[in-house]
Motif scaffolding. Structure first.
Motif, PDB file in Angstrom:
ATOM      1  N   GLN A   1       3.181 -15.082 -12.486  1.00 38.17           N
ATOM      2  CA  GLN A   1       2.602 -13.334 -12.731  1.00 38.17           C
ATOM      3  C   GLN A   1       2.913 -12.580 -11.544  1.00 38.17           C
ATOM      4  O   GLN A   1       3.633 -12.960 -10.609  1.00 38.17           O
ATOM      5  CB  GLN A   1       1.081 -13.399 -12.929  1.00 38.17           C
TER       6      GLN A   1
ATOM      7  N   HIS B   1       1.096  -8.503  -9.776  1.00 40.14           N
ATOM      8  CA  HIS B   1       0.070  -7.446  -9.906  1.00 40.14           C
ATOM      9  C   HIS B   1       0.886  -6.170  -9.459  1.00 40.14           C
ATOM     10  O   HIS B   1       1.560  -6.165  -8.714  1.00 40.14           O
ATOM     11  CB  HIS B   1      -1.002  -7.904  -9.095  1.00 40.14           C
TER      12      HIS B   1
ATOM     13  N   LYS C   1      -3.426  -4.843  -6.948  1.00 38.52           N
ATOM     14  CA  LYS C   1      -3.730  -6.238  -6.183  1.00 38.52           C
ATOM     15  C   LYS C   1      -2.652  -6.549  -5.302  1.00 38.52           C
ATOM     16  O   LYS C   1      -1.481  -7.062  -5.480  1.00 38.52           O
ATOM     17  CB  LYS C   1      -4.308  -7.171  -7.251  1.00 38.52           C
TER      18      LYS C   1
ATOM     19  N   GLU D   1      -2.837  -9.573  -2.450  1.00 36.34           N
ATOM     20  CA  GLU D   1      -3.719 -10.850  -2.257  1.00 36.34           C
ATOM     21  C   GLU D   1      -3.160 -11.628  -1.145  1.00 36.34           C
ATOM     22  O   GLU D   1      -1.991 -11.503  -0.926  1.00 36.34           O
ATOM     23  CB  GLU D   1      -3.890 -11.761  -3.573  1.00 36.34           C
TER      24      GLU D   1
ATOM     25  N   HIS E   1       4.562 -14.651  -8.454  1.00 36.71           N
ATOM     26  CA  HIS E   1       3.760 -15.874  -7.707  1.00 36.71           C
ATOM     27  C   HIS E   1       3.032 -16.680  -8.930  1.00 36.71           C
ATOM     28  O   HIS E   1       2.746 -16.143  -9.999  1.00 36.71           O
ATOM     29  CB  HIS E   1       2.873 -15.070  -6.765  1.00 36.71           C
TER      30      HIS E   1
HETATM   31 ZN    ZN Z   1      -2.347 -13.359  -8.650  1.00 39.01          ZN
END
Ligand code: ZN
Length: 318
Positions: free
Chosen positions: A95, A97, A112, A114, A171
């Motif tokens: 995925q 973001h 996002k 992270e 990731h």
């Molecule tokens: Zn993620």
């Protein structure tokens, strides 16, 4: 307010989840496919609830709206951070973001960025971090052809490792890994690949190929971390990452440590051990699995015991 806000988080069942949140942390879990604890969360999809003091029973989102002074009157529509613990019994989807600009334009919420602290990892466990395509065209071609082995970059992990995953990074957390994640408060995920797996009803989860290609960083570049450790009496304070959204630190407490606020407020998660948090003349027992916020008014506190803690401080620019 000079009391910490102890929080009860929200469990999220996932196709890839397991039962480590119960086995390792002793939490009540809804099923053996529990993937995430949203431990410190004001997100509408899982708001944590205050467990003590005058705000007992309020959600963190309500406090953000009604008592902004607890957060140093920080600007913003939403509480900016979200702390999760994830138990990946199986692989998470590959995925990416969006950043804030893309997220706000297309999804109506923040992007996002992270980061992950690896709590536990089985022998041989791996994450996917980045990819090998040098151009957008090559990336699109490998996605279209399902050339995942050629495209995706695997990285072996072990407990104690730390990874920074800025928005735009391709990731996936691999199976057999339990992590603590500090992230921007967002629930927007663009799935590139989900291993063609199906749920109990035979359905696959949606993919978001177009959006993924839009927001992916191509070519991938590893983010630079300038980590440092400060030793004080009773603790070693390691700064794992510092960016515009958050500073994340590991506090290794052994003995009695006097600590000082480094930002508007502090999010605290105890990963291991047991001890005492003291604010003014009030003491609170804290232990593995405890999550709390030290609000703006608390400038000094002491922690005693033997504890491993992850603390997050909001950035100035959120
Ligand atoms: Zn993620």
């Amino acid at each position: 307010m000079n009391q910490p806000l102890f929080l009860k988080g929200v469990m999220q069942e996932k196709i890839w989840g397991g039962n480590n949140l119960k086995k390792v942390f002793g939490y009540d879990i809804p099923s053996n496919h529990t993937g995430e604890l949203w431990a410190i969360s004001a997100h509408k999809n899982g708001p944590a609830v205050v467990e003590n003091g005058p705000y007992k029973g309020k959600t963190l989102a309500e406090l953000w709206d009604e008592h902004r002074e607890l957060f140093g009157n920080q600007d913003g529509d939403v509480f900016p951070l979200l702390t999760k613990i994830l138990d990946a019994e199986d692989n998470l989807s590959v995925q990416v973001h969006p950043d804030d600009a893309y997220g706000l334009e297309h999804e109506g919420e923040l992007g996002k960025t992270e980061c992950w602290y690896i709590i536990d990892a089985e022998e041989g466990a791996e994450i996917i971090l980045g990819h090998h395509a040098q151009t957008k065209e090559a990336f699109e071609r490998m996605v279209e052809q399902g050339n995942w082995d050629e495209l995706l970059r695997s990285v072996p992990v072990k407990p104690g490792d730390f990874f920074y995953v800025p928005s735009g990074t391709i990731h996936a957390i691999g199976k057999g890994i339990t992590i603590l994640e500090t992230q921007q408060s967002s629930d927007t995920t663009y799935r590139v690949y989900d291993y063609d797996r199906t749920d109990a009803k035979g359905n696959t989860r949606p993919l978001h190929i177009r959006q993924s290609i839009d927001v992916a960083m191509i070519p991938h570049q590893d983010a630079k971390l300038s980590q440092s450790t400060q030793t004080i009496e009773g603790a070693a304070i390691k700064t794992l990452v510092q960016n515009e959204f958050f500073t994340v630190q590991e506090w290794a407490v052994s003995g009695k440590a006097g600590l000082t606020a480094q930002g508007l407020y502090t999010l605290v998660s105890v990963l291991d051990g047991e001890g005492t948090l003291t604010v003014e003349d009030q003491s609170y027992t804290i232990k593995k699995g405890t999550h709390f916020i030290l609000p703006n008014e608390i400038k000094f506190w002491t922690i005693s015991g033997n504890l491993q803690i992850i603390a997050s401080i909001p950035g100035e620019n959120v």
